[in-house]
Design a protein around this motif. Structure first.
Motif, PDB file in Angstrom:
ATOM      1  N   ASP A  33     -32.251 -32.059   5.781  1.00 18.07           N
ATOM      2  CA  ASP A  33     -32.190 -32.355   4.880  1.00 18.07           C
ATOM      3  C   ASP A  33     -31.775 -32.223   3.652  1.00 18.07           C
ATOM      4  O   ASP A  33     -31.168 -31.947   3.415  1.00 18.07           O
ATOM      5  N   GLU A  34     -33.038 -31.035   3.430  1.00 15.37           N
ATOM      6  CA  GLU A  34     -33.074 -30.975   2.096  1.00 15.37           C
ATOM      7  C   GLU A  34     -32.238 -29.658   2.036  1.00 15.37           C
ATOM      8  O   GLU A  34     -31.700 -29.092   0.812  1.00 15.37           O
ATOM      9  N   LEU A  35     -32.021 -29.251   3.109  1.00 15.04           N
ATOM     10  CA  LEU A  35     -31.523 -28.131   3.169  1.00 15.04           C
ATOM     11  C   LEU A  35     -30.280 -27.992   3.029  1.00 15.04           C
ATOM     12  O   LEU A  35     -29.528 -27.603   1.911  1.00 15.04           O
ATOM     13  N   GLY A  36     -29.300 -29.100   3.770  1.00 16.44           N
ATOM     14  CA  GLY A  36     -27.984 -29.258   3.041  1.00 16.44           C
ATOM     15  C   GLY A  36     -26.993 -28.793   4.628  1.00 16.44           C
ATOM     16  O   GLY A  36     -27.844 -27.730   5.104  1.00 16.44           O
ATOM     17  N   ASP A  37     -26.448 -28.375   4.798  1.00 15.23           N
ATOM     18  CA  ASP A  37     -25.470 -27.495   6.229  1.00 15.23           C
ATOM     19  C   ASP A  37     -25.767 -26.357   6.053  1.00 15.23           C
ATOM     20  O   ASP A  37     -25.937 -25.701   5.315  1.00 15.23           O
TER      21      ASP A  37
END
Length: 124
Positions: A33-37
């Motif tokens: 979630d923190e990293l994103g896609d």
């Protein structure tokens, strides 16, 4: 927002998890979630050795490039090659189809990792 933290896994403070039963390793729901896609994953090959706390690969998202750290020392016995063509599996199912590798490791190495409750407290 609350994140899934499966009780049967052990965790590194850097958000990698290991399944003590299978040796399967991945990153947590919080981390993805923190990293994103996620757009790219670089992993070691079968037969490679990894050291607890040492880098075993790289994950790249639309936001950042991050190193991946081995939760335990061991030998890579399987790599999730599906991630090379579909790195988004890490986002879709970080504890399922988004696993990264499987390790043959010593059980005692788990002692240095966080329990699910300890990890949940860390990301709260």
């Amino acid at each position: 927002m609350s994140f899934d933290v499966p009780d049967d896994l052990r965790y590194r403070e850097s958000h990698e998890w290991i399944d003590p039963e299978t040796g399967r390793v991945g990153i947590s729901e919080f981390a993805q979630d923190e990293l994103g896609d996620v757009v790219f994953v670089e992993l070691p090959g079968e037969g490679d050795a990894v050291d607890a706390g040492g880098e075993f690969g790289v994950i790249e998202s639309i936001k950042a490039v991050s190193d991946l750290y081995a939760p335990v020392s061991g030998e890579v016995v399987a790599v999730n090659e599906a991630l090379f063509d579909a790195p988004e599996l890490v986002n879709d199912a970080p504890f399922g189809d988004g696993w990264m590798l499987e390790l043959d490791f010593e059980e005692g190495d788990l002692d240095d990792l966080l329990s699910a409750d300890e990890y949940a407290d860390q990301i709260a």
